[in-house]
Design a protein around this motif. Structure first.
Motif, mmCIF file in Angstrom:
data_model
loop_
_atom_site.group_PDB
_atom_site.id
_atom_site.type_symbol
_atom_site.label_atom_id
_atom_site.label_comp_id
_atom_site.label_asym_id
_atom_site.label_seq_id
_atom_site.Cartn_x
_atom_site.Cartn_y
_atom_site.Cartn_z
ATOM 1 N N TRP A 48 1.256 -25.137 42.982
ATOM 2 C CA TRP A 48 2.646 -25.411 42.615
ATOM 3 C C TRP A 48 2.715 -26.137 41.269
ATOM 4 O O TRP A 48 3.478 -27.066 41.091
ATOM 5 C CB TRP A 48 3.322 -26.242 43.700
ATOM 6 C CG TRP A 48 3.391 -25.525 45.008
ATOM 7 C CD1 TRP A 48 2.518 -25.639 46.040
ATOM 8 C CD2 TRP A 48 4.348 -24.555 45.384
ATOM 9 N NE1 TRP A 48 2.876 -24.810 47.065
ATOM 10 C CE2 TRP A 48 4.013 -24.124 46.684
ATOM 11 C CE3 TRP A 48 5.459 -23.997 44.762
ATOM 12 C CZ2 TRP A 48 4.744 -23.174 47.365
ATOM 13 C CZ3 TRP A 48 6.192 -23.046 45.449
ATOM 14 C CH2 TRP A 48 5.832 -22.636 46.740
ATOM 15 N N ARG A 50 4.078 -25.472 38.524
ATOM 16 C CA ARG A 50 5.357 -25.395 37.804
ATOM 17 C C ARG A 50 6.350 -26.468 38.230
ATOM 18 O O ARG A 50 7.291 -26.759 37.490
ATOM 19 C CB ARG A 50 5.989 -24.027 38.018
ATOM 20 C CG ARG A 50 5.274 -22.916 37.332
ATOM 21 C CD ARG A 50 5.982 -21.593 37.594
ATOM 22 N NE ARG A 50 5.442 -20.540 36.771
ATOM 23 C CZ ARG A 50 4.604 -19.623 37.190
ATOM 24 N NH1 ARG A 50 4.190 -19.649 38.434
ATOM 25 N NH2 ARG A 50 4.162 -18.705 36.373
ATOM 26 N N VAL A 51 6.170 -27.042 39.384
ATOM 27 C CA VAL A 51 7.149 -27.983 39.926
ATOM 28 C C VAL A 51 7.220 -29.264 39.091
ATOM 29 O O VAL A 51 8.311 -29.746 38.760
ATOM 30 C CB VAL A 51 6.838 -28.298 41.406
ATOM 31 C CG1 VAL A 51 7.741 -29.387 41.939
ATOM 32 C CG2 VAL A 51 6.968 -27.044 42.246
ATOM 33 N N ARG A 52 6.075 -29.830 38.752
ATOM 34 C CA ARG A 52 6.056 -31.101 38.022
ATOM 35 C C ARG A 52 6.780 -31.020 36.678
ATOM 36 O O ARG A 52 7.647 -31.849 36.400
ATOM 37 C CB ARG A 52 4.623 -31.604 37.850
ATOM 38 C CG ARG A 52 4.590 -32.980 37.203
ATOM 39 C CD ARG A 52 3.226 -33.581 37.186
ATOM 40 N NE ARG A 52 2.362 -32.836 36.290
ATOM 41 C CZ ARG A 52 1.135 -33.206 35.988
ATOM 42 N NH1 ARG A 52 0.603 -34.279 36.525
ATOM 43 N NH2 ARG A 52 0.406 -32.491 35.163
#
Length: 111
Positions: A48, A50-52
């Motif tokens: 994941w 891309r979340v940060r």
């Protein structure tokens, strides 16, 4: 004091939220251009990844927009020259957004 859901926002809070939302939108659009350009992410990156950046960069943009608004407010209540307030506000916004991008993309696109 009990807050009602029908009470309007304080006028200063309303004028403070607009620049923060604009700054956050600028940050989101900028980071989306970076994140969506990755077709084949490195397998070593977290699943994941891309979340940060999609959280941190808009927050940095919102903080930069709020700081820009505060500098313009200081210009009105003090005798700070308008050009100085605007240039300083833009500088604070750009540096804050850049730091948000570095922090958001650290370990992935920013190596």
């Amino acid at each position: 004091m009990q807050l009602s859901s029908k009470q309007p926002l304080h006028p200063h809070l309303r004028t403070f939220l607009w620049p923060a939302l604009v700054g956050g939108a600028i940050g989101l659009l900028l980071i989306l251009s970076f994140v969506l350009s990755v077709d084949n992410p490195d397998p070593d990156w977290p699943r994941w990844w891309r979340v940060r950046p999609l959280i941190i960069v808009p927050l940095a943009g919102a903080a930069g927009g709020a700081a820009f608004h505060y500098l313009l407010y200081l210009r009105r209540v003090s005798r700070l020259p308008a050009v100085l307030a605007i240039v300083l506000g833009i500088l604070v916004f750009v540096v804050g957004l850049w730091l948000g991008i570095v922090l958001g993309l650290d370990g992935t696109l920013w190596d």
